[in-house]
Design an enzyme around this catalytic site. Sequence first.
Site, PDB file in Angstrom:
ATOM      1  CG  LEU A  34     -32.841  35.076  28.630  1.00 60.68           C
ATOM      2  CD1 LEU A  34     -34.043  35.043  27.692  1.00 60.68           C
ATOM      3  CD2 LEU A  34     -32.611  36.493  29.146  1.00 60.68           C
ATOM      4  CD  GLU A  41     -39.741  39.027  27.335  1.00 62.17           C
ATOM      5  OE1 GLU A  41     -39.701  40.259  27.168  1.00 62.17           O
ATOM      6  OE2 GLU A  41     -38.748  38.286  27.118  1.00 62.17           O
TER       7      GLU A  41
HETATM    8  N1  LIG Z   1     -33.249  39.605  30.593  1.00 67.14           N
HETATM    9  C1  LIG Z   1     -32.837  40.250  29.527  1.00 67.14           C
HETATM   10  O1  LIG Z   1     -33.606  40.962  28.856  1.00 67.14           O
HETATM   11  C2  LIG Z   1     -31.401  40.128  29.116  1.00 67.14           C
HETATM   12  C3  LIG Z   1     -30.890  40.917  28.061  1.00 67.14           C
HETATM   13  C4  LIG Z   1     -29.550  40.791  27.735  1.00 67.14           C
HETATM   14  C5  LIG Z   1     -28.726  39.925  28.421  1.00 67.14           C
HETATM   15  N2  LIG Z   1     -29.261  39.171  29.428  1.00 67.14           N
HETATM   16  C6  LIG Z   1     -28.405  38.262  30.203  1.00 67.14           C
HETATM   17  O2  LIG Z   1     -27.348  39.019  30.777  1.00 67.14           O
HETATM   18  C7  LIG Z   1     -26.151  38.238  30.806  1.00 67.14           C
HETATM   19  C8  LIG Z   1     -25.077  38.907  29.983  1.00 67.14           C
HETATM   20  O3  LIG Z   1     -24.918  40.255  30.394  1.00 67.14           O
HETATM   21  P1  LIG Z   1     -23.574  40.800  31.073  1.00 67.14           P
HETATM   22  O4  LIG Z   1     -23.899  42.111  31.709  1.00 67.14           O
HETATM   23  O5  LIG Z   1     -22.988  39.737  31.936  1.00 67.14           O
HETATM   24  O6  LIG Z   1     -22.584  40.951  29.853  1.00 67.14           O
HETATM   25  P2  LIG Z   1     -22.637  41.789  28.478  1.00 67.14           P
HETATM   26  O7  LIG Z   1     -22.892  43.220  28.741  1.00 67.14           O
HETATM   27  O8  LIG Z   1     -23.502  41.116  27.507  1.00 67.14           O
HETATM   28  O9  LIG Z   1     -21.148  41.552  28.015  1.00 67.14           O
HETATM   29  C9  LIG Z   1     -20.107  42.113  28.755  1.00 67.14           C
HETATM   30  C10 LIG Z   1     -18.938  42.290  27.840  1.00 67.14           C
HETATM   31  O10 LIG Z   1     -19.332  43.071  26.715  1.00 67.14           O
HETATM   32  C11 LIG Z   1     -18.324  43.995  26.373  1.00 67.14           C
HETATM   33  N3  LIG Z   1     -18.826  45.338  26.616  1.00 67.14           N
HETATM   34  C12 LIG Z   1     -19.851  45.717  27.400  1.00 67.14           C
HETATM   35  N4  LIG Z   1     -20.019  47.049  27.343  1.00 67.14           N
HETATM   36  C13 LIG Z   1     -19.078  47.499  26.521  1.00 67.14           C
HETATM   37  C14 LIG Z   1     -18.711  48.798  26.049  1.00 67.14           C
HETATM   38  N5  LIG Z   1     -19.396  49.890  26.413  1.00 67.14           N
HETATM   39  N6  LIG Z   1     -17.677  48.903  25.210  1.00 67.14           N
HETATM   40  C15 LIG Z   1     -16.981  47.801  24.814  1.00 67.14           C
HETATM   41  N7  LIG Z   1     -17.260  46.560  25.218  1.00 67.14           N
HETATM   42  C16 LIG Z   1     -18.290  46.427  26.059  1.00 67.14           C
HETATM   43  C17 LIG Z   1     -17.133  43.633  27.217  1.00 67.14           C
HETATM   44  O11 LIG Z   1     -16.455  42.630  26.472  1.00 67.14           O
HETATM   45  P3  LIG Z   1     -14.851  42.462  26.515  1.00 67.14           P
HETATM   46  O12 LIG Z   1     -14.543  41.867  27.857  1.00 67.14           O
HETATM   47  O13 LIG Z   1     -14.577  41.555  25.378  1.00 67.14           O
HETATM   48  O14 LIG Z   1     -14.286  43.833  26.358  1.00 67.14           O
HETATM   49  C18 LIG Z   1     -17.771  43.036  28.452  1.00 67.14           C
HETATM   50  O15 LIG Z   1     -16.912  42.142  29.164  1.00 67.14           O
HETATM   51  C19 LIG Z   1     -26.545  36.878  30.263  1.00 67.14           C
HETATM   52  O16 LIG Z   1     -26.925  36.038  31.327  1.00 67.14           O
HETATM   53  C20 LIG Z   1     -27.720  37.194  29.373  1.00 67.14           C
HETATM   54  O17 LIG Z   1     -28.567  36.072  29.175  1.00 67.14           O
HETATM   55  C21 LIG Z   1     -30.559  39.256  29.780  1.00 67.14           C
END
Ligand SMILES: NC(=O)c1ccc[n+]([C@@H]2O[C@H](COP(=O)([O-])OP(=O)(O)OC[C@H]3O[C@@H](n4cnc5c(N)ncnc54)[C@H](OP(=O)(O)O)[C@@H]3O)[C@@H](O)[C@H]2O)c1
Length: 193
Positions: A34, A41
């Site tokens: 984050l 929060e």
């Molecule tokens: N501010 C907030 O409320 C909040 C909430 C959540 C996360 N975050 C932040 O967001 C970042 C992570 O998010 P991100 O978008 O980079 O990654 P993510 O969505 O958490 O992870 C991406 C990975 O998840 C898998 N994936 C995603 N959608 C999929 C689907 N429909 N089916 C199958 N696999 C799926 C895939 O893995 P594979 O490559 O293994 O297939 C993809 O490479 C971090 O910095 C975290 O701290 C913030």
Amino acid sequence: MRKTIFKFMSFRMLSFNLIVAVCENFGIGINGNLPWRIRSELKYFSRTTKRTSDPSKHNAVVMGRKTYFGVPEGKRPLPDRLNIVLSTTLQENELPKGVLLCRNLEAAMKALEDKNEVENIWIVGGSGVYEEAMASTRCHRLYITKIHEKFECDTFFPAIPDSFREVAPDSDTPLGLQEENGIKFEYKVLEKQ
Ligand SMILES: NC(=O)c1ccc[n+]([C@@H]2O[C@H](COP(=O)([O-])OP(=O)(O)OC[C@H]3O[C@@H](n4cnc5c(N)ncnc54)[C@H](OP(=O)(O)O)[C@@H]3O)[C@@H](O)[C@H]2O)c1
């Protein structure tokens, strides 16, 4: 005469809510974490995603692989909730016992259909999972913490479809502008109309 036995299967068309904290420039994450540190929060996230009306039930949290591994090691899986990780590359033995691995969002919903002990399903990120979730007819509400500041981010919240409108938050939600460590933020709830 042979008796025909009908086996009735219980079928639930599941819906879910989404929860996110997003800053002024629509960022949600940086370097797998984050971009901000707001303890109250995080507590709101925990309280909201754990809350059930039936005390014998619990909720499920559905997240992408990077969001799961972005949670500090000692704090994952998120306690008191069924953790479901979406990934096309992970193997089951790379996740602790009790964490469910699903290959896509619909597979996760199918896996949850017969889990009557699960009351609410929360989509908890990241970016692509949020986008797919908001486009789904299963999506009911968006719980959005609007952070009134810009942060350096590398992951962003997708555009919210026009079909969502603001509604009153839940009764235990702090109303109006909040502040912690000089960061101002506000809890909002949007519902699909
Ligand atoms: N501010 C907030 O409320 C909040 C909430 C959540 C996360 N975050 C932040 O967001 C970042 C992570 O998010 P991100 O978008 O980079 O990654 P993510 O969505 O958490 O992870 C991406 C990975 O998840 C898998 N994936 C995603 N959608 C999929 C689907 N429909 N089916 C199958 N696999 C799926 C895939 O893995 P594979 O490559 O293994 O297939 C993809 O490479 C971090 O910095 C975290 O701290 C913030």
